[in-house]
Design a protein around this motif. Structure first.
Motif, short mmCIF file in Angstrom:
data_model
loop_
_atom_site.label_atom_id
_atom_site.label_comp_id
_atom_site.label_asym_id
_atom_site.label_seq_id
_atom_site.Cartn_x
_atom_site.Cartn_y
_atom_site.Cartn_z
N GLY A 224 0.80 -1.22 0.00
CA GLY A 224 0.00 0.00 0.00
C GLY A 224 0.83 1.26 0.00
N ASP A 225 2.15 1.10 -0.12
CA ASP A 225 3.08 2.23 -0.07
C ASP A 225 2.80 3.09 1.17
N LYS A 226 2.70 2.39 2.33
CA LYS A 226 2.34 3.05 3.59
C LYS A 226 3.48 3.10 4.60
N ILE A 227 4.70 2.87 4.13
CA ILE A 227 5.82 2.96 5.06
C ILE A 227 5.95 4.41 5.50
N PRO A 228 5.93 4.66 6.80
CA PRO A 228 5.96 6.06 7.25
C PRO A 228 7.27 6.75 6.86
N LYS A 229 7.17 8.05 6.61
CA LYS A 229 8.35 8.80 6.15
C LYS A 229 9.40 8.97 7.25
N ASN A 230 8.95 9.06 8.49
CA ASN A 230 9.88 9.37 9.58
C ASN A 230 10.26 8.16 10.44
N VAL A 231 9.82 6.98 10.02
CA VAL A 231 10.08 5.77 10.80
C VAL A 231 10.60 4.67 9.89
N VAL A 232 11.68 4.03 10.30
CA VAL A 232 12.18 2.83 9.64
C VAL A 232 11.76 1.64 10.48
N VAL A 233 11.04 0.71 9.86
CA VAL A 233 10.52 -0.46 10.56
C VAL A 233 11.47 -1.63 10.32
N CYS A 234 11.97 -2.22 11.40
CA CYS A 234 12.89 -3.36 11.33
C CYS A 234 12.21 -4.57 11.97
N ILE A 235 12.27 -5.70 11.31
CA ILE A 235 11.59 -6.91 11.78
C ILE A 235 12.56 -8.09 11.80
N ILE A 236 12.72 -8.71 12.96
CA ILE A 236 13.41 -9.99 13.05
C ILE A 236 12.36 -11.07 12.85
N PRO A 237 12.39 -11.81 11.73
CA PRO A 237 11.30 -12.75 11.42
C PRO A 237 11.10 -13.80 12.50
N ILE A 238 12.18 -14.51 12.86
CA ILE A 238 12.13 -15.54 13.90
C ILE A 238 13.48 -15.51 14.60
N TYR A 239 13.47 -15.16 15.88
CA TYR A 239 14.72 -15.04 16.63
C TYR A 239 15.24 -16.42 17.06
N ASN A 240 14.38 -17.22 17.66
CA ASN A 240 14.78 -18.57 18.09
C ASN A 240 14.59 -19.53 16.92
N ILE A 241 15.50 -19.46 15.97
CA ILE A 241 15.42 -20.32 14.78
C ILE A 241 15.47 -21.78 15.20
N ASP A 242 16.34 -22.09 16.15
CA ASP A 242 16.51 -23.45 16.62
C ASP A 242 15.16 -24.03 17.06
N GLY A 243 14.51 -23.31 17.98
CA GLY A 243 13.24 -23.78 18.53
C GLY A 243 12.14 -23.88 17.51
N SER A 244 12.20 -23.04 16.47
CA SER A 244 11.14 -23.07 15.45
C SER A 244 11.17 -24.37 14.65
N PHE A 245 12.34 -25.01 14.56
CA PHE A 245 12.42 -26.28 13.84
C PHE A 245 11.94 -27.46 14.71
N ASN A 246 11.91 -27.26 16.02
CA ASN A 246 11.42 -28.29 16.94
C ASN A 246 9.90 -28.13 17.03
N ARG A 247 9.23 -28.56 15.98
CA ARG A 247 7.84 -28.18 15.74
C ARG A 247 6.87 -29.31 16.08
N ARG A 248 5.88 -28.99 16.89
CA ARG A 248 4.82 -29.93 17.24
C ARG A 248 3.62 -29.14 17.74
N GLY A 249 2.58 -29.84 18.19
CA GLY A 249 1.37 -29.14 18.61
C GLY A 249 0.95 -29.47 20.02
N THR A 250 1.90 -29.95 20.85
CA THR A 250 1.53 -30.38 22.20
C THR A 250 2.39 -29.77 23.30
N SER A 251 3.47 -29.08 22.96
CA SER A 251 4.40 -28.63 24.01
C SER A 251 3.79 -27.53 24.88
#
Length: 579
Positions: free
Chosen positions: A116-143
């Protein structure tokens, strides 16, 4: 003509589908995987010139940390961004990958800001997609046994089974070092770390933990409490998600009252506080459906972007003033205590709690009746006061052998200098008088606490290459809360210096008995000190070994480095020969 129309319709339909996140394509029931998230961000960065995907360091899983940067003017150099007086908002996701709402919400937020070309002019937005990469691979639905979706998700611990939200000072994981590299390179004014809560049942989808107001610099705290937090609450209310402070109950149910969360520097927002960054932990409610939790997180992140854009100049000026203040600050709190006499009341939307027999044991168990919602005022205690404070020294002197401490100071933008030549210096040193140590390991450490120190002024020999850390820096809070052993999350409490607690030499009693007798004959002051101790302590009087040990520890034979904290305090501004 009809065929052309159908082809165009198919093209735009495919384009729209291609930009959907895995979460959206799963009918909002699944969270994205790490590989799918990175592939999605790579596509965004290739498609939109206002996005760039960067990598930093490595993690315990062997992959780097990614950082997506959204910049309206396509400038991706943090130094230039700061020079251009723009604010930096850093969003961290998946520190606990079983709490994945921020992972999916941030993907949609990035796409929508770009599309939408809505990035604010006075703010830079930084995103870490997934910090605990290790834990994201240990994937299940019961923990996460109590959580309502998604179908599968990552695990709290990383590949070393570390909780990364306890690792911001001790830095046992490569993940933490990579995060600190990102944080100290970009130096955000506002930081958001997305989470999901456990605990009581209530009506809210979203709860919020801001940086503890009393620990934050007063300039920043005033803006946080008077403007930023109230506007976040109002913004979320308008978007259909009323919020409440994180429900940290003092009793079994919220009606007993809640307390604020005192985040020490081991936690992400406690760490960011050391750098005069305002931090937040939004915590969605685990019992609400996953799609509502993601939607609430998405709308809260939107609200952050809007408010930071609106207040960009004020936020920047506040940060500048806070940094200037801390460079000159004399007294620093090291530990905090809740003032239980100072509280207020807040409106709370809950469910009536009751007791009924457990089908498992037959004993009474707690339950919440969702057919009986209520709104009532509950007590809140959220005022913390310093319980231990110190006056800063002119500088700290650190022998070069303690390289992990030095490396972490450098990673955190602390200016360290080195002695050019060997020199004797008059310093104040601490002898560790007493401390408690946990009886069970916590995050891989037997953590110390309740440290008591005995300050002693000494002349000590230092050598070329030893480090000098002056306390006239923006990083003063990080310096002091890591190097002062009494601080809650000091390097000492995390066992960086435990080797100084061991004696390396001792004596054979049958030989030292004769030496001790000679010492007492030739040293009337030592003899008087011994007899004074015997007169005051009847148990000591009956213990010959203790008396021999007393003479030894008060003689030149006793090693002066035992229990001597190796980081000394330089109290006078003497001219040093530095490299």
């Amino acid at each position: 003509m009809r065929n052309t129309f159908l082809a165009l319709l198919l093209f735009f339909s495919l384009q729209s589908t291609a930009q959907q996140t895995p979460y959206e394509r799963s009918n909002k029931k699944e969270t994205t995987t790490y590989n799918a998230a990175i592939a999605y961000y790579e596509t965004l960065a290739k498609t939109y010139p206002k996005a760039k995907l960067l990598t930093y360091g490595s993690t315990d899983f062997g992959k780097p940390l990614h950082l997506l940067v959204l910049s309206s003017d396509k400038v991706f150099d943090p130094a230039v961004i700061r020079k251009n007086n723009k604010r930096i908002l850093l969003i961290n996701n998946g520190i606990h990958p079983g709490e994945p709402e921020g992972i999916d919400a941030s993907m949609m937020l990035a796409r929508d800001l770009l599309k939408g070309d809505k990035i604010p002019k006075n703010v830079v937005v930084c995103i870490i997609p997934i910090y605990n990469i290790d834990g994201s691979f240990n994937r299940r639905g019961t923990s996460r046994a109590n959580q309502n979706g998604p179908i599968a998700y990552g695990f709290r611990g990383n590949s070393k089974n570390l909780d990364l939200n306890r690792d911001f000072i001790k830095t046992d994981s490569k993940n933490s070092a990579a995060f600190q590299l990102i944080f100290n390179t970009w130096q955000p004014e506002i930081f958001v770390d997305t989470h999901t809560s456990n605990g009581a049942d209530y009506q809210y989808v979203m709860t919020l933990i801001p940086t503890q107001k009393d620990k934050l610099n007063s300039i920043l705290s005033t803006y946080l409490t008077k403007t930023l937090v109230p506007d976040l609450y109002r913004g979320m209310e308008k978007k259909g998600y009323a919020m409440v402070p994180y429900v940290n109950s003092i009793g079994q149910t919220p009606e007993t009252g809640i307390t604020g969360f005192i985040e020490s520097p081991r936690y992400s927002t406690g760490y960011t506080t050391l750098h005069n960054t305002i931090g937040f932990m939004p915590e969605t409610h685990m019992l609400k459906s996953f799609d509502l939790r993601v939607d609430a997180t998405y709308k809260l992140l939107q609200t952050y972007v809007d408010v930071v854009e609106r207040d960009a100049n004020l936020i920047g000026e506040n940060k500048r003033k806070a940094d200037e203040f801390v460079t000159k600050q004399k007294e620093f709190p090291l530990e905090w205590a809740l003032n239980k006499n100072l509280g207020d009341s807040i409106p709370f939307k809950g469910f009536e709690a009751g007791k009924k027999p457990s089908e498992l044991s037959g004993f009474d168990r707690l339950y919440y009746d969702r057919n009986k919602p209520f709104t009532k005022y509950i007590k809140q205690w959220n005022n913390f006061e310093p319980s231990v404070s110190i006056q800063k020294p002119v500088a700290y002197i650190i022998p070069k052998a303690w390289d992990k401490a030095i490396a972490l100071l450098k990673l955190n933008n602390v200016k360290v200098e080195q002695l050019e030549a060997d020199v004797k210096l008059n310093v104040e040193t601490y002898y560790i008088g007493d401390f408690k140590t946990g009886t069970r390991p916590y995050e891989g450490h037997y953590v110390h606490s309740t440290v008591k120190v005995n300050p002693v002024k000494q002349t000590l020999q230092y050598y070329a290459g030893d480090y000098v850390v002056y306390t006239n820096q923006v990083s003063n809070r990080y310096i002091i809360e890591t190097l002062e052993p009494q601080a809650t999350d000091s390097y000492f409490n995390w066992n960086f210096f435990d080797s100084i607690l061991d004696m390396k030499e001792h004596y054979s009693a049958y030989i030292f008995e004769d030496t001790a007798a000679e010492l007492l004959k030739n040293n009337p002051a030592l003899k008087a000190k011994l007899y004074e101790k015997k007169a005051a302590d009847t148990v000591f009087t009956k213990n010959g070994s203790a008396q021999l040990e007393f003479v030894y520890k008060n003689s030149d034979y006793y090693e002066k480095t035992h229990n001597r904290y190796p980081v000394a305090r330089l109290l006078s501004n003497v001219k040093l020969n530095l490299k």
